[in-house]
Design a protein around this motif. Structure first.
Motif, PDB file in Angstrom:
ATOM      1  N   ARG A   1       0.839  -1.216   0.000  1.00 41.42           N
ATOM      2  CA  ARG A   1       0.000   0.000   0.000  1.00 41.42           C
ATOM      3  C   ARG A   1       0.866   1.254   0.000  1.00 41.42           C
ATOM      4  O   ARG A   1       0.526   2.250  -0.636  1.00 41.42           O
ATOM      5  CB  ARG A   1      -0.941  -0.010   1.200  1.00 41.42           C
ATOM      6  CG  ARG A   1      -1.995  -1.091   1.162  1.00 41.42           C
ATOM      7  CD  ARG A   1      -2.867  -0.961  -0.080  1.00 41.42           C
ATOM      8  NE  ARG A   1      -3.807   0.146   0.026  1.00 41.42           N
ATOM      9  CZ  ARG A   1      -4.402   0.714  -1.020  1.00 41.42           C
ATOM     10  NH1 ARG A   1      -4.106   0.316  -2.246  1.00 41.42           N
ATOM     11  NH2 ARG A   1      -5.259   1.696  -0.840  1.00 41.42           N
ATOM     12  N   MET A   2       2.003   1.216   0.687  1.00 37.25           N
ATOM     13  CA  MET A   2       2.897   2.368   0.639  1.00 37.25           C
ATOM     14  C   MET A   2       3.447   2.542  -0.770  1.00 37.25           C
ATOM     15  O   MET A   2       3.575   3.660  -1.270  1.00 37.25           O
ATOM     16  CB  MET A   2       4.043   2.198   1.638  1.00 37.25           C
ATOM     17  CG  MET A   2       4.920   3.443   1.748  1.00 37.25           C
ATOM     18  SD  MET A   2       6.222   3.324   2.990  1.00 37.25           S
ATOM     19  CE  MET A   2       7.408   2.299   2.121  1.00 37.25           C
ATOM     20  N   GLU A   3       3.763   1.435  -1.424  1.00 34.60           N
ATOM     21  CA  GLU A   3       4.244   1.500  -2.802  1.00 34.60           C
ATOM     22  C   GLU A   3       3.171   2.078  -3.716  1.00 34.60           C
ATOM     23  O   GLU A   3       3.467   2.896  -4.608  1.00 34.60           O
ATOM     24  CB  GLU A   3       4.638   0.105  -3.276  1.00 34.60           C
ATOM     25  CG  GLU A   3       5.248   0.080  -4.661  1.00 34.60           C
ATOM     26  CD  GLU A   3       5.620  -1.324  -5.085  1.00 34.60           C
ATOM     27  OE1 GLU A   3       6.786  -1.549  -5.424  1.00 34.60           O
ATOM     28  OE2 GLU A   3       4.728  -2.202  -5.067  1.00 34.60           O
TER      29      GLU A   3
ATOM     30  N   PHE B   1      10.059   3.587 -10.209  1.00 35.77           N
ATOM     31  CA  PHE B   1       9.007   2.798 -10.844  1.00 35.77           C
ATOM     32  C   PHE B   1       9.295   2.575 -12.326  1.00 35.77           C
ATOM     33  O   PHE B   1       8.893   1.551 -12.885  1.00 35.77           O
ATOM     34  CB  PHE B   1       7.651   3.475 -10.644  1.00 35.77           C
ATOM     35  CG  PHE B   1       7.174   3.423  -9.216  1.00 35.77           C
ATOM     36  CD1 PHE B   1       6.873   2.221  -8.614  1.00 35.77           C
ATOM     37  CD2 PHE B   1       7.070   4.579  -8.463  1.00 35.77           C
ATOM     38  CE1 PHE B   1       6.463   2.164  -7.286  1.00 35.77           C
ATOM     39  CE2 PHE B   1       6.658   4.546  -7.135  1.00 35.77           C
ATOM     40  CZ  PHE B   1       6.356   3.327  -6.544  1.00 35.77           C
ATOM     41  N   ALA B   2      10.000   3.518 -12.970  1.00 35.39           N
ATOM     42  CA  ALA B   2      10.360   3.314 -14.373  1.00 35.39           C
ATOM     43  C   ALA B   2      11.340   2.158 -14.521  1.00 35.39           C
ATOM     44  O   ALA B   2      11.334   1.454 -15.546  1.00 35.39           O
ATOM     45  CB  ALA B   2      10.960   4.595 -14.944  1.00 35.39           C
TER      46      ALA B   2
ATOM     47  N   ASP C   1      13.235  -7.546   0.520  1.00 32.08           N
ATOM     48  CA  ASP C   1      13.625  -7.867  -0.843  1.00 32.08           C
ATOM     49  C   ASP C   1      14.203  -6.629  -1.516  1.00 32.08           C
ATOM     50  O   ASP C   1      14.134  -5.516  -0.998  1.00 32.08           O
ATOM     51  CB  ASP C   1      12.434  -8.420  -1.644  1.00 32.08           C
ATOM     52  CG  ASP C   1      11.218  -7.505  -1.565  1.00 32.08           C
ATOM     53  OD1 ASP C   1      11.362  -6.292  -1.825  1.00 32.08           O
ATOM     54  OD2 ASP C   1      10.124  -7.996  -1.227  1.00 32.08           O
ATOM     55  N   GLN C   2      14.784  -6.833  -2.708  1.00 32.10           N
ATOM     56  CA  GLN C   2      15.450  -5.743  -3.418  1.00 32.10           C
ATOM     57  C   GLN C   2      14.464  -4.670  -3.855  1.00 32.10           C
ATOM     58  O   GLN C   2      14.782  -3.474  -3.873  1.00 32.10           O
ATOM     59  CB  GLN C   2      16.189  -6.296  -4.639  1.00 32.10           C
ATOM     60  CG  GLN C   2      17.087  -5.284  -5.320  1.00 32.10           C
ATOM     61  CD  GLN C   2      18.170  -4.745  -4.392  1.00 32.10           C
ATOM     62  OE1 GLN C   2      18.799  -5.517  -3.664  1.00 32.10           O
ATOM     63  NE2 GLN C   2      18.379  -3.429  -4.407  1.00 32.10           N
ATOM     64  N   ARG C   3      13.270  -5.091  -4.206  1.00 30.13           N
ATOM     65  CA  ARG C   3      12.251  -4.126  -4.625  1.00 30.13           C
ATOM     66  C   ARG C   3      11.951  -3.142  -3.514  1.00 30.13           C
ATOM     67  O   ARG C   3      11.852  -1.928  -3.734  1.00 30.13           O
ATOM     68  CB  ARG C   3      10.995  -4.899  -5.032  1.00 30.13           C
ATOM     69  CG  ARG C   3       9.775  -4.055  -5.361  1.00 30.13           C
ATOM     70  CD  ARG C   3       8.634  -5.005  -5.652  1.00 30.13           C
ATOM     71  NE  ARG C   3       7.346  -4.351  -5.660  1.00 30.13           N
ATOM     72  CZ  ARG C   3       6.197  -5.003  -5.602  1.00 30.13           C
ATOM     73  NH1 ARG C   3       6.198  -6.315  -5.493  1.00 30.13           N
ATOM     74  NH2 ARG C   3       5.046  -4.349  -5.632  1.00 30.13           N
TER      75      ARG C   3
ATOM     76  N   GLU D   1       3.040  -9.163  -2.443  1.00 34.89           N
ATOM     77  CA  GLU D   1       2.541  -9.655  -3.733  1.00 34.89           C
ATOM     78  C   GLU D   1       3.043  -8.715  -4.822  1.00 34.89           C
ATOM     79  O   GLU D   1       2.809  -7.514  -4.749  1.00 34.89           O
ATOM     80  CB  GLU D   1       1.011  -9.699  -3.737  1.00 34.89           C
ATOM     81  CG  GLU D   1       0.431 -10.664  -2.736  1.00 34.89           C
ATOM     82  CD  GLU D   1      -1.080 -10.673  -2.779  1.00 34.89           C
ATOM     83  OE1 GLU D   1      -1.640  -9.956  -3.633  1.00 34.89           O
ATOM     84  OE2 GLU D   1      -1.690 -11.401  -1.992  1.00 34.89           O
ATOM     85  N   ARG D   2       3.698  -9.249  -5.830  1.00 33.91           N
ATOM     86  CA  ARG D   2       4.223  -8.427  -6.896  1.00 33.91           C
ATOM     87  C   ARG D   2       3.104  -8.070  -7.863  1.00 33.91           C
ATOM     88  O   ARG D   2       2.782  -8.822  -8.780  1.00 33.91           O
ATOM     89  CB  ARG D   2       5.351  -9.145  -7.632  1.00 33.91           C
ATOM     90  CG  ARG D   2       6.561  -9.338  -6.746  1.00 33.91           C
ATOM     91  CD  ARG D   2       7.718  -9.883  -7.545  1.00 33.91           C
ATOM     92  NE  ARG D   2       8.891  -9.978  -6.711  1.00 33.91           N
ATOM     93  CZ  ARG D   2       9.749  -8.997  -6.524  1.00 33.91           C
ATOM     94  NH1 ARG D   2       9.527  -7.830  -7.099  1.00 33.91           N
ATOM     95  NH2 ARG D   2      10.796  -9.141  -5.752  1.00 33.91           N
TER      96      ARG D   2
END
Length: 447
Positions: free
Chosen positions: A140-142, A220-221, A385-387, A442-443
Motif C-alpha cells: 500500500r505504501m508503494e 518505478f520506471a 527484498d530488493q524491490r 505480492e508483486r
C-alpha cells in the motif's frame, strides 16, 4: 483508517464499519490529488492561507489519527515509533512558540499569522501521523508513492505547457468555493525564459517539488511493468520531470535533483550506473538543441553565484537573524510571524526557524528530518527484498534532498512543498514500522 482485524470488528462503532474498506492510502491519495492538482494559491472561502483543500484533508487525517489512538480497533499501529515522537516534538515546539508570541506585544497581523501557522502545523502533522501509523502494508505504501510519481509526471507536463505557451492554464481553473490569496495566472521570466511553476506558488518551490518526486518516478520506471505501454508511460513521466526541472531556473531545485541522483546512483547495480552515465550527456545535448540557451542560463546561475543579488541578499540576512534571535532565543517570536511585508524575506528555512521558533525549535526541526532519515536507513537495511530496498532508497533520497533544499528558501511558507515534506516524513515512519516484521509481498505491477 486501516481496516480493523476481524476479532476487533465488533468493537468498532457501527458508523465506521461501512467505511472499513477505505484505508489510509485512500485518504492520502485524495490529499495528493488536491495538493498537486489545484493551485497552491487557492483556499476555501475566507478561512485564510492555511485553509487549502489539501490542508483540510490533513486536518481530517489528524482527527482520524486521534480516533485511532483512542480506539485501537480502528487499526492504527500503537507501538512506539521514533517518527511519531519527532512529529509530536515539533508540535510541542510550535505550541511553545505560539505561547511566546502571545506573551509579547504583537500586531494584529502577526497574531493572525501565528494562528494560521498553528493551523497549518496541525494539518501537516495530520498527514505525517496518519501516514506513519496508518499505512497497512509495504504494497500500500508503494501504491501511494506510485500515485505521487504519476502526479509528478503530470506536473512536469503542465510545466512544459507553461514554458512553451507563456500561459498558465490554471488561470482558467477556479473551482467553486475556492478563492486565490494571490495572483497565480502570471508567470515570471529570467533571461527571456519563462520560469515554470506548475501548481506551486513559485518556481523555486516547483523545482524542489520536481526533485522530490523524481526518485520515485525513476524507481518505478526501472521496475518491470505489466505491459510495454505502462512501462513507456513511466519513462515519459521521468522525462517530463527531467525536462521541467531546468525550466524552473531554480538553483534549489537543481541542487536537490543532484542530491537525489547521487543517493540513487550509489544504490543502483553496475549496469544501470553505466546506462545513466551514457544517457546523461545525451540528454544534455538534446536539451541544448531543443531549447537553445536554457542550459547556458542554468550554468551562468551557478558560475556567477557570488555576484547574484539573491546571494548577497541571503548573506545579509545573518545580521537581521541575529538581531531578532537575541530577542527570543529559546522559542522564538512565533511560527510564521516573521512576515516579509513587515520585516524581510529570509531565503533559508533554518535561519527563519531560529527567528520564529528559536534555538529549541531549530534543533527540533533538524531532528524532524534526522529521525525519519535514520529510520529510513534502518528500514533499508532490514527490507525483505530488493524491490523494497529500492523503494526505501528512493524515499531516503527524496527526504534528504528536501532537507538540504530548506537552506535555499523559506520552504514552510509554501504550502505545496511543506505538505509534501510531512507526507514523505510520515512514509519514513511507515517504512520503519512495516519492515520490523515484514509480511510477504505480492508483486502487483499492474496497479
Amino acid at each position: 483508517m486501516a481496516a480493523p482485524p476481524a476479532s476487533a470488528a465488533a468493537s468498532v462503532p457501527s458508523w465506521l464499519r461501512s467505511t472499513s474498506h477505505l484505508d489510509t492510502v485512500s485518504l492520502l491519495t485524495l490529499f495528493l490529488f488536491l495538493l498537486l492538482g489545484l493551485s497552491a494559491q487557492l483556499v476555501i472561502g475566507s478561512l485564510g492561507s492555511a485553509a487549502t483543500p489539501a490542508n483540510l484533508i490533513g486536518l481530517a487525517g489528524l482527527l482520524c489519527w486521534l480516533g485511532g489512538r483512542l480506539h485501537p480497533a480502528l487499526g492504527l499501529d500503537q507501538a512506539a515509533n521514533p517518527v511519531r515522537v519527532a512529529a509530536l516534538m515539533f508540535m510541542v515546539v510550535v505550541l511553545l512558540s505560539y505561547t511566546a508570541s502571545n506573551g509579547r506585544v504583537t500586531s494584529a497581523v502577526e497574531i493572525r499569522a501565528a494562528d494560521r501557522g498553528l493551523i497549518a502545523t496541525l494539518c501537516w502533522l495530520g498527514i505525517m501521523l496518519i501516514a506513519c501509523d496508518g499505512v497497512s502494508s509495504l504494497d500500500r505504501m508503494e501504491t501511494l508513492l506510485r500515485r505521487l510519481a504519476i502526479g509528478g509526471g503530470l506536473l512536469g507536463l503542465l510545466g512544459l505547457v507553461q514554458f512553451y505557451t507563456g500561459f498558465n492554464p490554471l488561470a482558467a481553473v477556479k473551482p467553486p468555493g475556492l478563492q486565490p490569496i494571490a495572483a497565480f495566472d502570471e508567470l515570471s521570466t529570467r533571461s527571456d525564459f519563462v520560469r515554470i511553476k506548475a501548481t506551486a506558488s513559485h518556481p523555486i518551490e516547483a523545482g524542489v517539488v520536481f526533485a522530490a518526486i523524481l526518485p520515485f518516478a525513476l524507481h518505478f520506471a526501472l521496475q518491470p511493468a505489466a505491459t510495454r505501454l505502462r512501462g513507456r508511460l513511466r519513462w515519459v513521466g521521468v522525462v517530463m520531470l527531467l525536462v521541467a526541472l531546468p525550466m524552473t531556473l531554480s538553483r534549489g531545485g537543481l541542487l536537490a535533483a543532484t542530491v537525489t541522483f547521487i543517493v540513487l546512483f550509489t544504490g543502483w547495480p553496475s549496469r544501470i550506473r553505466v546506462r545513466a552515465l551514457i544517457i546523461t550527456p545525451v540528454f544534455l545535448v538534446i536539451m541544448r538543441l531543443a531549447v537553445p540557451g536554457l542550459l547556458g542560463t542554468v550554468r551562468s546561475m551557478f558560475a556567477g553565484i557570488s555576484e547574484d543579488p539573491s546571494t548577497s541578499g541571503r548573506t545579509s540576512d545573518y545580521a537581521t537573524v541575529g538581531h531578532y534571535f537575541d530577542q527570543s532565543p529559546l522559542f522564538g517570536r512565533g511560527f510564521r510571524t516573521f512576515l516579509p511585508n513587515i520585516y524581510r524575506t529570509l531565503d533559508n528555512q533554518y535561519l527563519g526557524s531560529l527567528v520564529e521558533i528559536g534555538a529549541v525549535g531549530m534543533v527540533v526541526l533538524i531532528l524532524l528530518f534526522g529521525i525519519p532519515l535514520a529510520c529510513a536507513v534502518i528500514a533499508l537495511r532490514r527490507a525483505p527484498d530488493q524491490r523494497t530496498k529500492d523503494l526505501i532508497r528512493a524515499l531516503a533520497a527524496s527526504v534528504f534532498a528536501v532537507m538540504l533544499s530548506y537552506a535555499t528558501f523559506d520552504a514552510l511558507s509554501f504550502s505545496l512543498i511543506a505538505s509534501l515534506t510531512f507526507l514523505l516524513l510520515g512514509c519514513c515512519g511507515a517504512a520503519w514500522r512495516l519492515t520490523r516484521q515484514p509480511a510477504p509481498r505480492e508483486r502487483n505491477n499492474a496497479r
